[in-house]
Design an enzyme around this catalytic site. Structure first.
Site, PDB file in Angstrom:
ATOM      1  N   GLU A 254       0.886  -1.175   0.000  1.00  0.00           N
ATOM      2  CA  GLU A 254       0.000   0.000   0.000  1.00  0.00           C
ATOM      3  C   GLU A 254       0.916   1.214   0.000  1.00  0.00           C
ATOM      4  OE1 GLU A 254      -3.221  -0.115  -0.093  1.00  0.00           O
ATOM      5  OE2 GLU A 254      -3.908  -1.983   0.805  1.00  0.00           O
ATOM      6  N   CYS A 288      -2.092   9.086   2.272  1.00  0.00           N
ATOM      7  CA  CYS A 288      -1.749   8.497   0.969  1.00  0.00           C
ATOM      8  C   CYS A 288      -2.804   8.828  -0.071  1.00  0.00           C
ATOM      9  CB  CYS A 288      -1.608   6.992   1.113  1.00  0.00           C
ATOM     10  SG  CYS A 288      -3.037   6.245   1.887  1.00  0.00           S
ATOM     11  N   GLU A 387       4.453  13.007  -5.016  1.00  0.00           N
ATOM     12  CA  GLU A 387       3.712  13.007  -3.760  1.00  0.00           C
ATOM     13  C   GLU A 387       4.460  13.898  -2.766  1.00  0.00           C
ATOM     14  OE1 GLU A 387       3.698   9.441  -1.268  1.00  0.00           O
ATOM     15  OE2 GLU A 387       1.541   9.730  -1.003  1.00  0.00           O
TER      16      GLU A 387
END
Ligand code: NAD
Length: 485
Positions: A254, A288, A387
């Site tokens: 993940e 996330c 990110e």
């Protein structure tokens, strides 16, 4: 260390017993709201991981492995209840540890309990099938636990990620070894203590805190585990997958995201606004699935971005315990990283169109980054591609549906996406074409969604946690064929 739950300081939890790590050392934990030391956790080592894996193996082969599924479920129900009884203490601990506003930290404790509740109920409802086959055969499948599962989790949502990962693994009869993040491991230890109190057999749930390169890497490379679940950065995800490849064992990854919220001109903007302005601010953007790219159709671009900028400019960033719109980021490194993106934006002539305020009397040593909205970011700019893991929103224009799909899919990630439109056909066409593990139409985040399978496509990882589907990831199918003429 918090005294609310009377956690012993600087210990590992192995075989149902708190003990000293073999290093004899602790890691000092900071409170990001004031930058000061406030707790310490054990510096677990490869030796501790060895002991923990052996203990979990004995549990999987012994009392835990032999326990009927409904009894596993009962223990997990007990844990759910005990977590709920401690929501205030757990919330405060998480707020201090991670820097998230108190109400979010409490919500995380409630969500953690809910994972144990959901998976408690599922424990005795996962079963195999019978398969019609050749004459003279009867064929059935069993869903068997992998055995010993390793869990390496990050600092941003420790309780939620523990709940979803360890919850699903325990429900299916695996014995777990958890390595929490060095920056925020307290609530993991607290939940371990609550699991000990409800009577999980020794070894069913071991916890070894420590550094990633030390305890984390020892766990991921340990020959004695049968599966590893990792939530964290893409870079470490690659290391975890490489280590698992040595033993050809399954992995759930993940990883990160750069999720788009796609707004068409026909969207209900009043409904969308709270989600567009909050989607990248929650947990100071260290989420996330943060909606960190705002894609707006040309004709509505000025109106939407102005509304979002205004809303964000009315926000305040401040200490977690003052429960404001946004708390600090986790540490100095993250503070510098997020600021480096803001400096890059300024250097490249990008315009800040909205920015939150810093609370009066916020400690100067706290790691505060005001939520910031950057206008007209080119879709291929680093701000729109990487990110940031901080409260920075990149606004991007699109021409039409085709352009929206191209931009939405135009990053290495594919975790979540939001689509805002009144046209069901357009929403569904986009939902099918967007590469993301979860797509939200006229909402974002679906209120957490314990029941909803979650995970990435492309660089965001693979495998699914949350929902019933996670139970498949933590089990292997065994087919038994009987020839009986
Ligand atoms: P990180 O990868 O640095 O750390 C995550 C965990 O891995 C920590 O426990 C750390 O100690 C451990 N670790 C570090 N180096 C290791 C190594 N060499 N071997 C084994 N373990 C090691 O990530 P982070 O900075 O804590 O978290 C941020 C990242 O996590 C972001 O990219 C974010 O998007 C991602 N994330 C993803 C999800 C999801 O569900 N997809 C959820 C939360 C966070």
């Amino acid at each position: 260390m918090s005294d609310e739950l009377n956690l012993p300081v600087g210990k590992v939890l192995i075989d149902g017993v708190w003990s000293d790590p073999s290093s004899g050392e602790v890691i000092t934990v900071l409170n990001p709201s004031d930058g000061g030391d406030y707790a310490s956790i054990a510096r677990g080592t490869a030796e501790d991981i060895d002991t923990a894996v052996a203990s979990s193996r004995a549990a999987a082969d012994g009392a835990w492995g032999a326990m009927p599924a409904f009894e596993r479920g009962r223990l997990m129900h007990d844990l759910n209840r005990l977590i709920l009884e401690h929501v205030d203490e757990l919330g405060l601990m998480e707020a201090r540890d991670v820097g998230k506003p108190l109400r979010q930290a409490r919500a995380d404790a409630v969500a953690c309990a809910r994972y144990f509740e959901f998976y408690a109920g599922a424990a005795d409802k996962l079963h195999g099938e019978t398969i019609p086959y050749l004459d003279g055969y009867s064929v059935m499948t069993f869903r068997e636990p992998h055995g010993v599962t390793g869990h390496v989790i990050p600092w941003n949502y420790p309780m939620q990620i523990l709940g979803r990962s360890v919850g699903a693994a325990l429900a299916t009869g695996n014995a777990c070894v958890l390595k929490p993040a060095e920056d925020a491991g307290l609530t993991s230890l607290a939940i371990g203590e609550l699991a000990r109190q409800v009577g999980f057999p020794p070894g069913a749930f071991n916890i070894v805190p420590g550094y990633g390169e030390e305890a984390g890497s020892a766990l991921s490379a340990h020959p004695g585990i049968d599966h590893i679940s990792f939530t964290g950065s893409p870079e470490v995800g690659t290391l975890i997958q490489k280590a698992a490849a040595e033993f050809r064992r399954p992995v759930t990854l993940e990883l990160g995201g750069k999720s788009p919220q796609v707004v068409f001109a026909d969207a209900d903007l009043d409904k969308a606004l709270p989600f567009l302005s909050q989607g990248f601010v929650q947990n100071a953007g260290q989420t996330c699935s943060a909606g960190s790219r705002l894609l707006v159709e040309d004709s509505a671009y000025d109106q939407v971005t102005e509304m979002v900028a205004e809303k964000v400019s009315a926000m305040t960033v401040g200490p977690a315990e003052r429960d404001m719109d946004c708390g600090p980021v986790i540490n100095k490194q993250q503070f510098e990283r997020v600021n480096s993106y803001l400096e890059l934006a300024a250097r490249d002539g990008l315009t800040t169109i909205g920015q939150a305020k810093l609370a009066a009397n916020a400690p100067s040593e706290g790691y505060y980054v005001p939520p910031t909205v950057i206008g007209d970011v080119p879709a291929d700019h680093r701000l729109a591609q990487e990110e940031i893991f901080g409260p920075v929103l990149s606004c991007i224009r699109f021409r039409d549906e085709e352009d929206a799909v191209r931009i939405a899919n135009g990053t290495p990630f594919g975790l979540t996406a939001g689509i805002w439109t009144d046209d069901v056909g357009k929403a569904m066409r986009l939902a099918k074409r967007v590469k993301a593990g979860q797509v939200f139409i006229n909402n974002y985040g679906a209120g957490g969604g314990v029941e909803l399978p979650f995970g990435g496509m492309k660089g965001s990882g693979f495998g699914r946690e949350k929902g019933f589907e996670a139970l498949h990831g933590f089990t292997a199918t065994k087919t038994v064929a009987i020839k009986h003429d």
